[in-house]
Write a protein that holds these residues in place. Structure first.
Motif, short mmCIF file in Angstrom:
data_model
loop_
_atom_site.label_atom_id
_atom_site.label_comp_id
_atom_site.label_asym_id
_atom_site.label_seq_id
_atom_site.Cartn_x
_atom_site.Cartn_y
_atom_site.Cartn_z
N ASN A 23 82.22 11.37 15.49
CA ASN A 23 83.29 12.31 15.86
C ASN A 23 82.96 13.75 15.50
O ASN A 23 83.61 14.67 16.00
N SER A 24 82.00 13.95 14.61
CA SER A 24 81.69 15.31 14.17
C SER A 24 80.21 15.40 13.81
O SER A 24 79.65 14.48 13.22
N LEU A 26 77.49 18.31 12.15
CA LEU A 26 77.21 19.62 11.56
C LEU A 26 75.73 19.92 11.73
O LEU A 26 74.89 19.06 11.47
N LYS A 87 87.19 12.94 11.27
CA LYS A 87 87.51 13.63 12.52
C LYS A 87 86.82 14.98 12.64
O LYS A 87 86.56 15.46 13.74
N ASN A 88 86.53 15.63 11.50
CA ASN A 88 85.88 16.93 11.55
C ASN A 88 85.21 17.22 10.22
O ASN A 88 85.63 16.70 9.18
N SER A 90 83.10 20.61 8.01
CA SER A 90 82.74 22.02 7.96
C SER A 90 82.14 22.33 6.61
O SER A 90 82.35 21.59 5.64
N ASN A 105 91.20 11.21 9.34
CA ASN A 105 92.46 10.89 9.98
C ASN A 105 93.34 10.08 9.02
O ASN A 105 92.89 9.10 8.43
#
Length: 118
Positions: A23-24, A26, A87-88, A90, A105
């Protein structure tokens, strides 16, 4: 990966990256060698009743090299276990450290201090 003619070449991910949903991703130089690396995470816990959830992923760090190829780093070496419904992701950079933020999530935000693998 660019083919130096303005186009791109397809490159398959290693089999270890295909255990569950991603889903993500980097893109960052995690090992400070001057080449971009990839950190992948995912899983999918919320699915239809008749569909089993995708929960085999624990995240995967792939180290890049000068030719654009990526080598998987085993969990035992990276120490990073991202086994929730990610989900993400950073990163935050301060003058003293790098921080990895993981948004899951229906779960708490995870925060990791990043150390170079070198």
């Amino acid at each position: 990966m660019s083919d130096n003619t303005g186009g791109y070449q397809k490159s398959n991910l290693p089999p270890v990256c295909q255990l569950s949903s991603i889903n993500s991703i980097l893109i960052e130089d995690f090992d400070s060698d001057g080449y971009e690396d990839l950190l992948l995470a995912g899983n999918l816990f919320s699915s239809e009743v008749e569909t089993k959830r995708n929960d085999a992923g624990i995240g995967q760090l792939l180290l890049g090299n000068s030719t654009g190829e990526f080598t998987p780093v085993p969990y035992a070496q990276s120490g990073l276990r991202l086994d929730k419904d990610v989900k993400n992701m950073s990163t935050l950079k301060t003058s003293k450290k790098r921080i990895l933020l993981i948004a899951n999530n229906n779960d708490a935000l995870e925060i990791y201090k990043l150390n170079s693998l070198k």
